[in-house]
Design a protein around this motif. Sequence first.
Motif, PDB file in Angstrom:
ATOM      1  N   GLN A  85       0.824  -1.205   0.000  1.00 61.68           N
ATOM      2  CA  GLN A  85       0.000   0.000   0.000  1.00 61.68           C
ATOM      3  C   GLN A  85       0.862   1.261   0.000  1.00 61.68           C
ATOM      4  N   SER A  86       2.057   1.186   0.588  1.00 55.83           N
ATOM      5  CA  SER A  86       2.958   2.342   0.557  1.00 55.83           C
ATOM      6  C   SER A  86       3.435   2.616  -0.863  1.00 55.83           C
ATOM      7  N   GLU A  87       3.734   1.562  -1.609  1.00 56.99           N
ATOM      8  CA  GLU A  87       4.169   1.747  -2.999  1.00 56.99           C
ATOM      9  C   GLU A  87       3.039   2.329  -3.840  1.00 56.99           C
ATOM     10  N   ILE A  88       1.821   1.858  -3.617  1.00 60.04           N
ATOM     11  CA  ILE A  88       0.672   2.403  -4.344  1.00 60.04           C
ATOM     12  C   ILE A  88       0.506   3.885  -4.017  1.00 60.04           C
ATOM     13  N   ALA A  89       0.607   4.228  -2.736  1.00 61.71           N
ATOM     14  CA  ALA A  89       0.448   5.621  -2.318  1.00 61.71           C
ATOM     15  C   ALA A  89       1.482   6.521  -2.977  1.00 61.71           C
ATOM     16  N   ARG A  90       2.727   6.039  -3.076  1.00 66.33           N
ATOM     17  CA  ARG A  90       3.778   6.847  -3.715  1.00 66.33           C
ATOM     18  C   ARG A  90       3.496   7.029  -5.203  1.00 66.33           C
ATOM     19  N   ARG A  91       3.009   5.990  -5.849  1.00 65.33           N
ATOM     20  CA  ARG A  91       2.784   6.070  -7.300  1.00 65.33           C
ATOM     21  C   ARG A  91       1.689   7.067  -7.655  1.00 65.33           C
ATOM     22  N   ILE A  92       0.689   7.225  -6.784  1.00 69.31           N
ATOM     23  CA  ILE A  92      -0.424   8.101  -7.119  1.00 69.31           C
ATOM     24  C   ILE A  92      -0.471   9.341  -6.243  1.00 69.31           C
ATOM     25  N   ASP A  93       0.531   9.485  -5.378  1.00 68.47           N
ATOM     26  CA  ASP A  93       0.662  10.693  -4.560  1.00 68.47           C
ATOM     27  C   ASP A  93      -0.578  10.933  -3.694  1.00 68.47           C
ATOM     28  N   LEU A  94      -0.999   9.896  -2.983  1.00 68.35           N
ATOM     29  CA  LEU A  94      -2.082   9.996  -2.011  1.00 68.35           C
ATOM     30  C   LEU A  94      -1.564   9.559  -0.650  1.00 68.35           C
ATOM     31  N   PRO A  95      -2.154  10.030   0.444  1.00 69.11           N
ATOM     32  CA  PRO A  95      -1.726   9.585   1.774  1.00 69.11           C
ATOM     33  C   PRO A  95      -1.931   8.076   1.945  1.00 69.11           C
ATOM     34  N   VAL A  96      -1.019   7.456   2.671  1.00 67.30           N
ATOM     35  CA  VAL A  96      -1.110   6.021   2.903  1.00 67.30           C
ATOM     36  C   VAL A  96      -2.428   5.662   3.585  1.00 67.30           C
ATOM     37  N   ALA A  97      -2.869   6.492   4.526  1.00 68.09           N
ATOM     38  CA  ALA A  97      -4.122   6.211   5.234  1.00 68.09           C
ATOM     39  C   ALA A  97      -5.303   6.182   4.261  1.00 68.09           C
ATOM     40  N   THR A  98      -5.320   7.105   3.306  1.00 67.27           N
ATOM     41  CA  THR A  98      -6.393   7.126   2.311  1.00 67.27           C
ATOM     42  C   THR A  98      -6.348   5.879   1.446  1.00 67.27           C
ATOM     43  N   VAL A  99      -5.155   5.507   0.997  1.00 70.91           N
ATOM     44  CA  VAL A  99      -5.000   4.315   0.166  1.00 70.91           C
ATOM     45  C   VAL A  99      -5.396   3.068   0.949  1.00 70.91           C
ATOM     46  N   HIS A 100      -5.051   3.024   2.236  1.00 69.81           N
ATOM     47  CA  HIS A 100      -5.403   1.879   3.071  1.00 69.81           C
ATOM     48  C   HIS A 100      -6.922   1.686   3.114  1.00 69.81           C
ATOM     49  N   ARG A 101      -7.669   2.779   3.321  1.00 73.76           N
ATOM     50  CA  ARG A 101      -9.124   2.686   3.379  1.00 73.76           C
ATOM     51  C   ARG A 101      -9.705   2.198   2.055  1.00 73.76           C
ATOM     52  N   MET A 102      -9.182   2.716   0.961  1.00 77.34           N
ATOM     53  CA  MET A 102      -9.706   2.332  -0.348  1.00 77.34           C
ATOM     54  C   MET A 102      -9.371   0.881  -0.680  1.00 77.34           C
ATOM     55  N   LEU A 103      -8.166   0.462  -0.351  1.00 73.92           N
ATOM     56  CA  LEU A 103      -7.790  -0.934  -0.594  1.00 73.92           C
ATOM     57  C   LEU A 103      -8.668  -1.887   0.208  1.00 73.92           C
ATOM     58  N   HIS A 104      -9.008  -1.499   1.447  1.00 73.54           N
ATOM     59  CA  HIS A 104      -9.868  -2.336   2.280  1.00 73.54           C
ATOM     60  C   HIS A 104     -11.232  -2.532   1.606  1.00 73.54           C
ATOM     61  N   LYS A 105     -11.815  -1.456   1.093  1.00 71.98           N
ATOM     62  CA  LYS A 105     -13.096  -1.549   0.413  1.00 71.98           C
ATOM     63  C   LYS A 105     -12.981  -2.349  -0.886  1.00 71.98           C
ATOM     64  N   LEU A 106     -11.939  -2.073  -1.657  1.00 74.93           N
ATOM     65  CA  LEU A 106     -11.760  -2.761  -2.935  1.00 74.93           C
ATOM     66  C   LEU A 106     -11.505  -4.253  -2.734  1.00 74.93           C
ATOM     67  N   GLU A 107     -10.766  -4.601  -1.691  1.00 79.17           N
ATOM     68  CA  GLU A 107     -10.506  -6.013  -1.413  1.00 79.17           C
ATOM     69  C   GLU A 107     -11.809  -6.729  -1.066  1.00 79.17           C
ATOM     70  N   GLY A 108     -12.671  -6.088  -0.298  1.00 79.56           N
ATOM     71  CA  GLY A 108     -13.945  -6.692   0.047  1.00 79.56           C
ATOM     72  C   GLY A 108     -14.827  -6.949  -1.164  1.00 79.56           C
ATOM     73  N   MET A 109     -14.664  -6.138  -2.214  1.00 85.64           N
ATOM     74  CA  MET A 109     -15.450  -6.304  -3.435  1.00 85.64           C
ATOM     75  C   MET A 109     -14.813  -7.293  -4.405  1.00 85.64           C
ATOM     76  N   GLY A 110     -13.555  -7.635  -4.179  1.00 80.67           N
ATOM     77  CA  GLY A 110     -12.847  -8.498  -5.123  1.00 80.67           C
ATOM     78  C   GLY A 110     -12.159  -7.739  -6.228  1.00 80.67           C
ATOM     79  N   ALA A 111     -12.116  -6.392  -6.121  1.00 82.75           N
ATOM     80  CA  ALA A 111     -11.444  -5.592  -7.143  1.00 82.75           C
ATOM     81  C   ALA A 111      -9.935  -5.667  -7.012  1.00 82.75           C
ATOM     82  N   VAL A 112      -9.437  -5.842  -5.778  1.00 86.25           N
ATOM     83  CA  VAL A 112      -8.011  -6.127  -5.550  1.00 86.25           C
ATOM     84  C   VAL A 112      -7.941  -7.322  -4.602  1.00 86.25           C
TER      85      VAL A 112
END
Length: 255
Positions: A43-70
Amino acid sequence: MSAAGTPMPEVGKTTVPAGGRSVAERVFMVLLAFGPQHRLMTQSEIARRIDLPVATVHRMLHKLEGMGAVERNADGRYGIGPLMWRMGILAPTHDVIGRGGRPLLMSLSARSAADVRVLSYFDEAALCVDEIHQTSLSADSGLGEMHPLHASAGGIAVAAQLTPEDRQRLRLTRPVFEDLERSVALAGRQLHVEVHRPATTELAVVLNVTDRPPMALQIRFPVKPGTERRSAQRLPLLQETARSLTAILNERPRP
């Protein structure tokens, strides 16, 4: 015609400014962070690539994982999940695998002893939408890879289907553009594209598909002294497969 020595610029790289984006746009930024060269990331690498806070990326990844998107693997890295594959294969303009053309490509690869690649026009580049490996020549390849139009036989075959005005709008240097135009003109006379390099040859033909972006079918194979005749024998196999694949892609899906 030869594409040897032509520069290989990076293509197909998606960049989205982070500031002022909606939640939906930021979710897509997370998904767009992945690519052929970035299949698994923390998630840190993703955050660096798109220039978003790690906390924001963490929340989005949690939701996306629950949907099966990641999905997250055992070492904690994330990759694209099955939901995105399911959604992507529904794209009517780029779906090749889901239409049942893969057995044709596998047969062509075996009969021609060549790597096979199906390319489709996207974002001023040739997008690889299906591929069969028969040799070790295509280490730079893979599904979802974006290739400059001028850098391969398949890319030139795709470019040949663009209008001259559309080709003029491509972001190419003048020498590269002029070389591409010569290759396109020769392809129009020969009805196929042939690119020779010191140890390999590429052959490509147009896929005459409807309601889709320009597409091409390419084979790539090693060439040794004394095997030039075998190279010529591969063209009818390529053309035969292209006709069959075109028929499949032009079929209207059943309701």
